[in-house]
Design a protein around this motif. Sequence first.
Motif, PDB file in Angstrom:
ATOM      1  N   TYR A  71      -2.720   0.175  -1.799  1.00 34.31           N
ATOM      2  CA  TYR A  71      -2.842  -1.269  -1.613  1.00 34.31           C
ATOM      3  C   TYR A  71      -4.266  -1.718  -1.286  1.00 34.31           C
ATOM      4  CZ  TYR A  71       2.150  -2.143  -2.012  1.00 34.31           C
ATOM      5  OH  TYR A  71       3.431  -2.267  -2.505  1.00 34.31           O
ATOM      6  N   GLN A  72      -5.102  -0.799  -0.824  1.00 36.25           N
ATOM      7  CA  GLN A  72      -6.503  -1.143  -0.568  1.00 36.25           C
ATOM      8  C   GLN A  72      -7.346  -1.061  -1.843  1.00 36.25           C
ATOM      9  OE1 GLN A  72      -7.830   1.425   2.623  1.00 36.25           O
ATOM     10  NE2 GLN A  72      -6.260   0.666   4.019  1.00 36.25           N
ATOM     11  N   SER A  73      -6.761  -0.566  -2.917  1.00 36.22           N
ATOM     12  CA  SER A  73      -7.471  -0.455  -4.187  1.00 36.22           C
ATOM     13  C   SER A  73      -7.281  -1.727  -5.012  1.00 36.22           C
ATOM     14  CB  SER A  73      -6.955   0.753  -4.981  1.00 36.22           C
ATOM     15  OG  SER A  73      -5.691   0.464  -5.553  1.00 36.22           O
ATOM     16  N   LYS A  74      -7.899  -1.745  -6.185  1.00 32.94           N
ATOM     17  CA  LYS A  74      -7.762  -2.881  -7.105  1.00 32.94           C
ATOM     18  C   LYS A  74      -6.610  -2.686  -8.097  1.00 32.94           C
ATOM     19  CE  LYS A  74     -12.727  -3.939  -6.957  1.00 32.94           C
ATOM     20  NZ  LYS A  74     -13.967  -4.057  -7.768  1.00 32.94           N
ATOM     21  N   ALA A  75      -5.936  -1.564  -7.992  1.00 32.09           N
ATOM     22  CA  ALA A  75      -4.864  -1.252  -8.935  1.00 32.09           C
ATOM     23  C   ALA A  75      -3.636  -2.128  -8.690  1.00 32.09           C
ATOM     24  CB  ALA A  75      -4.465   0.216  -8.817  1.00 32.09           C
ATOM     25  N   LYS A  76      -2.796  -2.220  -9.703  1.00 34.96           N
ATOM     26  CA  LYS A  76      -1.507  -2.879  -9.569  1.00 34.96           C
ATOM     27  C   LYS A  76      -0.519  -1.838  -9.035  1.00 34.96           C
ATOM     28  CE  LYS A  76      -2.361  -6.237 -13.252  1.00 34.96           C
ATOM     29  NZ  LYS A  76      -3.794  -5.880 -13.370  1.00 34.96           N
ATOM     30  N   VAL A  77       0.180  -2.195  -7.959  1.00 35.47           N
ATOM     31  CA  VAL A  77       1.030  -1.232  -7.261  1.00 35.47           C
ATOM     32  C   VAL A  77       2.494  -1.655  -7.331  1.00 35.47           C
ATOM     33  CG1 VAL A  77       1.495  -0.083  -5.070  1.00 35.47           C
ATOM     34  CG2 VAL A  77      -0.862  -0.719  -5.677  1.00 35.47           C
ATOM     35  N   LYS A  78       3.361  -0.710  -7.704  1.00 32.46           N
ATOM     36  CA  LYS A  78       4.807  -0.912  -7.669  1.00 32.46           C
ATOM     37  C   LYS A  78       5.427   0.274  -6.942  1.00 32.46           C
ATOM     38  CE  LYS A  78       5.057  -3.694 -11.882  1.00 32.46           C
ATOM     39  NZ  LYS A  78       5.647  -3.850 -13.237  1.00 32.46           N
ATOM     40  N   ARG A  79       6.477  -0.006  -6.166  1.00 36.12           N
ATOM     41  CA  ARG A  79       7.147   1.057  -5.422  1.00 36.12           C
ATOM     42  C   ARG A  79       8.608   1.143  -5.851  1.00 36.12           C
ATOM     43  NH1 ARG A  79       5.655  -0.029   0.737  1.00 36.12           N
ATOM     44  NH2 ARG A  79       6.702   1.980   1.015  1.00 36.12           N
ATOM     45  N   PHE A  80       9.069   2.367  -6.081  1.00 34.27           N
ATOM     46  CA  PHE A  80      10.458   2.580  -6.481  1.00 34.27           C
ATOM     47  C   PHE A  80      11.264   3.155  -5.330  1.00 34.27           C
ATOM     48  CE2 PHE A  80       7.974   6.286  -7.719  1.00 34.27           C
ATOM     49  CZ  PHE A  80       8.753   7.377  -7.351  1.00 34.27           C
ATOM     50  N   ASN A  81      12.535   2.857  -5.311  1.00 38.40           N
ATOM     51  CA  ASN A  81      13.405   3.358  -4.248  1.00 38.40           C
ATOM     52  C   ASN A  81      13.352   4.880  -4.205  1.00 38.40           C
ATOM     53  OD1 ASN A  81      14.236   0.784  -3.443  1.00 38.40           O
ATOM     54  ND2 ASN A  81      15.935   0.762  -4.910  1.00 38.40           N
ATOM     55  N   HIS A  82      13.552   5.403  -3.014  1.00 36.56           N
ATOM     56  CA  HIS A  82      13.359   6.826  -2.767  1.00 36.56           C
ATOM     57  C   HIS A  82      14.106   7.716  -3.766  1.00 36.56           C
ATOM     58  CE1 HIS A  82      12.853  10.610  -0.837  1.00 36.56           C
ATOM     59  NE2 HIS A  82      14.087  10.678  -0.379  1.00 36.56           N
ATOM     60  N   ASN A  83      13.333   8.534  -4.481  1.00 30.64           N
ATOM     61  CA  ASN A  83      13.871   9.508  -5.441  1.00 30.64           C
ATOM     62  C   ASN A  83      14.735   8.864  -6.534  1.00 30.64           C
ATOM     63  OD1 ASN A  83      12.761  12.005  -4.940  1.00 30.64           O
ATOM     64  ND2 ASN A  83      14.350  12.661  -3.508  1.00 30.64           N
ATOM     65  N   ASN A  84      14.511   7.575  -6.784  1.00 28.69           N
ATOM     66  CA  ASN A  84      15.314   6.855  -7.776  1.00 28.69           C
ATOM     67  C   ASN A  84      14.616   6.922  -9.138  1.00 28.69           C
ATOM     68  OD1 ASN A  84      16.688   4.901  -9.361  1.00 28.69           O
ATOM     69  ND2 ASN A  84      17.334   3.821  -7.511  1.00 28.69           N
ATOM     70  N   ILE A  85      14.938   7.941  -9.901  1.00 30.31           N
ATOM     71  CA  ILE A  85      14.312   8.163 -11.198  1.00 30.31           C
ATOM     72  C   ILE A  85      14.656   7.049 -12.179  1.00 30.31           C
ATOM     73  CG2 ILE A  85      14.103   9.739 -13.152  1.00 30.31           C
ATOM     74  CD1 ILE A  85      12.828  10.788 -10.587  1.00 30.31           C
ATOM     75  N   GLU A  86      15.885   6.541 -12.091  1.00 30.35           N
ATOM     76  CA  GLU A  86      16.305   5.475 -12.999  1.00 30.35           C
ATOM     77  C   GLU A  86      15.453   4.221 -12.801  1.00 30.35           C
ATOM     78  OE1 GLU A  86      20.319   2.849 -14.122  1.00 30.35           O
ATOM     79  OE2 GLU A  86      20.416   4.457 -12.627  1.00 30.35           O
ATOM     80  N   GLN A  87      15.227   3.841 -11.567  1.00 30.43           N
ATOM     81  CA  GLN A  87      14.420   2.656 -11.306  1.00 30.43           C
ATOM     82  C   GLN A  87      12.964   2.869 -11.733  1.00 30.43           C
ATOM     83  OE1 GLN A  87      13.708   1.539  -7.223  1.00 30.43           O
ATOM     84  NE2 GLN A  87      13.544  -0.633  -7.727  1.00 30.43           N
ATOM     85  N   LEU A  88      12.434   4.054 -11.449  1.00 24.97           N
ATOM     86  CA  LEU A  88      11.062   4.373 -11.864  1.00 24.97           C
ATOM     87  C   LEU A  88      10.938   4.294 -13.383  1.00 24.97           C
ATOM     88  CD1 LEU A  88       8.177   5.374 -11.464  1.00 24.97           C
ATOM     89  CD2 LEU A  88       9.089   7.717 -11.296  1.00 24.97           C
ATOM     90  N   THR A  89      11.941   4.798 -14.098  1.00 22.60           N
ATOM     91  CA  THR A  89      11.933   4.745 -15.561  1.00 22.60           C
ATOM     92  C   THR A  89      11.860   3.305 -16.054  1.00 22.60           C
ATOM     93  OG1 THR A  89      13.254   6.781 -15.662  1.00 22.60           O
ATOM     94  CG2 THR A  89      13.175   5.419 -17.645  1.00 22.60           C
ATOM     95  N   LYS A  90      12.618   2.418 -15.412  1.00 22.05           N
ATOM     96  CA  LYS A  90      12.600   1.009 -15.801  1.00 22.05           C
ATOM     97  C   LYS A  90      11.247   0.367 -15.518  1.00 22.05           C
ATOM     98  CE  LYS A  90      17.567   0.232 -15.201  1.00 22.05           C
ATOM     99  NZ  LYS A  90      18.611  -0.466 -14.396  1.00 22.05           N
ATOM    100  N   LEU A  91      10.640   0.716 -14.383  1.00 23.64           N
ATOM    101  CA  LEU A  91       9.328   0.165 -14.045  1.00 23.64           C
ATOM    102  C   LEU A  91       8.277   0.606 -15.057  1.00 23.64           C
ATOM    103  CD1 LEU A  91       9.260   0.651 -10.158  1.00 23.64           C
ATOM    104  CD2 LEU A  91       9.466  -1.502 -11.404  1.00 23.64           C
ATOM    105  N   LEU A  92       8.340   1.868 -15.434  1.00 20.85           N
ATOM    106  CA  LEU A  92       7.386   2.379 -16.424  1.00 20.85           C
ATOM    107  C   LEU A  92       7.624   1.744 -17.782  1.00 20.85           C
ATOM    108  CD1 LEU A  92       7.504   6.131 -15.375  1.00 20.85           C
ATOM    109  CD2 LEU A  92       5.461   4.700 -15.308  1.00 20.85           C
ATOM    110  N   SER A  93       8.893   1.546 -18.118  1.00 23.35           N
ATOM    111  CA  SER A  93       9.228   0.937 -19.395  1.00 23.35           C
ATOM    112  C   SER A  93       8.730  -0.501 -19.463  1.00 23.35           C
ATOM    113  CB  SER A  93      10.744   0.973 -19.608  1.00 23.35           C
ATOM    114  OG  SER A  93      11.100   0.331 -20.809  1.00 23.35           O
ATOM    115  N   SER A  94       8.892  -1.246 -18.376  1.00 24.82           N
ATOM    116  CA  SER A  94       8.436  -2.638 -18.363  1.00 24.82           C
ATOM    117  C   SER A  94       6.928  -2.730 -18.434  1.00 24.82           C
ATOM    118  CB  SER A  94       8.941  -3.351 -17.101  1.00 24.82           C
ATOM    119  OG  SER A  94       8.370  -2.775 -15.942  1.00 24.82           O
ATOM    120  N   SER A  95       6.240  -1.724 -17.889  1.00 29.17           N
ATOM    121  CA  SER A  95       4.781  -1.741 -17.927  1.00 29.17           C
ATOM    122  C   SER A  95       4.253  -1.470 -19.332  1.00 29.17           C
ATOM    123  CB  SER A  95       4.201  -0.700 -16.958  1.00 29.17           C
ATOM    124  OG  SER A  95       4.391   0.615 -17.447  1.00 29.17           O
TER     125      SER A  95
END
Length: 386
Positions: free
Chosen positions: A142-166
């Motif tokens: 969060y101190q960087s200039k990057a865009k940050v998204k957080r996925f629920n703990h060990n939730n591969i399905e949610q992470l997959t959706k976040l990556l897909s939307s990106s």
Amino acid sequence: MSFDFIRTDIDEQKAKSRYRQLVCTSTASQGNEIIINGKSYLNFSSNDYLGLNNHAQINKALQDGVDKFGTCSSSSSLVTGYHYAHQALEDDICQWLNKPKCLLFSSGFAANLALFHALGKNEQSHFYLDKLSHASMIDGAYQSKAKVKRFNHNNIEQLTKLLSSSEQSADTGNNKLIASEGVFSMDGCQAKVMELAQLAKTNSAWLYLDDAHSIGVIGNKGQGSNSIANIDITMATFGKAIATSGAFLACDENLHEYLVNFSRHYIYSTAISPAMAWATRKSIELIQSEHWRREKIVELSELFSDLLTPEVELVGTQSSIHAIIIGDEKKALRVSEQLKKQGVWLTAIRPPTVAVNSSRLRVTICAHHNTKDIKYLAECINKAIA
């Protein structure tokens, strides 16, 4: 009064049963004990997972390092602080984890900040962090200039959706970093390393794991998460299972070169003690060869789990860390105090380290514990929580 919020915030911590204070300890000759104010306790709060702290061969290597290089590096690595001891340790780590390059840092916190700050210089970088990632990872992101998204703990399905939307975002490119912990520090569960590695590969992303609580403990030779899959970037600390001090980042040649040139945390920090680097080499050698230490953790952990009553809410784990969920802060403190009266040192972990209503006892079972220790611990916990 200047900064009058200081007193207000401290008083509020006390009211919420979240107040923290330093406790000065002196370690007994046996690693499973700790002495505080002259009283001896069985210590189940240490991160000395493999029981290597105060090991005679590591102590001797440290003294040899002092004789060869002195106690201090006396400069940053890019001036005159990079000694042969540092280079030799980096080579050992690269061989151990099968990585091309390695950089040493003063702490895991500094290494995490360094990585996220450096890769986050570019506004087109995207970071995807497990929600239970260490505070230093979250701060760095969060101190960087990057865009940050957080996925629920060990939730591969949610992470997959976040990556897909990106993928549909025009500014993402290939600057994607998936970040997690190999073993999560407060509950002891492992990341889904194989799935994360495959997901990173599929999405042309890098996988970054904080392996502070996995290195030394997981894998046939203690390689941590790298024994499970090929991790693009690994961070691990020396101050836990490795039983010395400092940390490292292991990565490819390009990132290594980039960090040397653009990581402010690396460029402007005095290099770690070369004597400590020399001692760390000996510790890593012992970790690779003394398999019995990892086997003993597994054996004692199974015994501990079997001895607890159903009323004790134990989080399942394959590591040294065993979280017993209490919930309320006051109750967690009360149970911890009861255990101290029985000669067991077990720290109550409270918010903000863990989520509200998930205060816990964080039990660490180490290679220097024995069957008698575990039986007594379980007996005391069962009585305190019943």
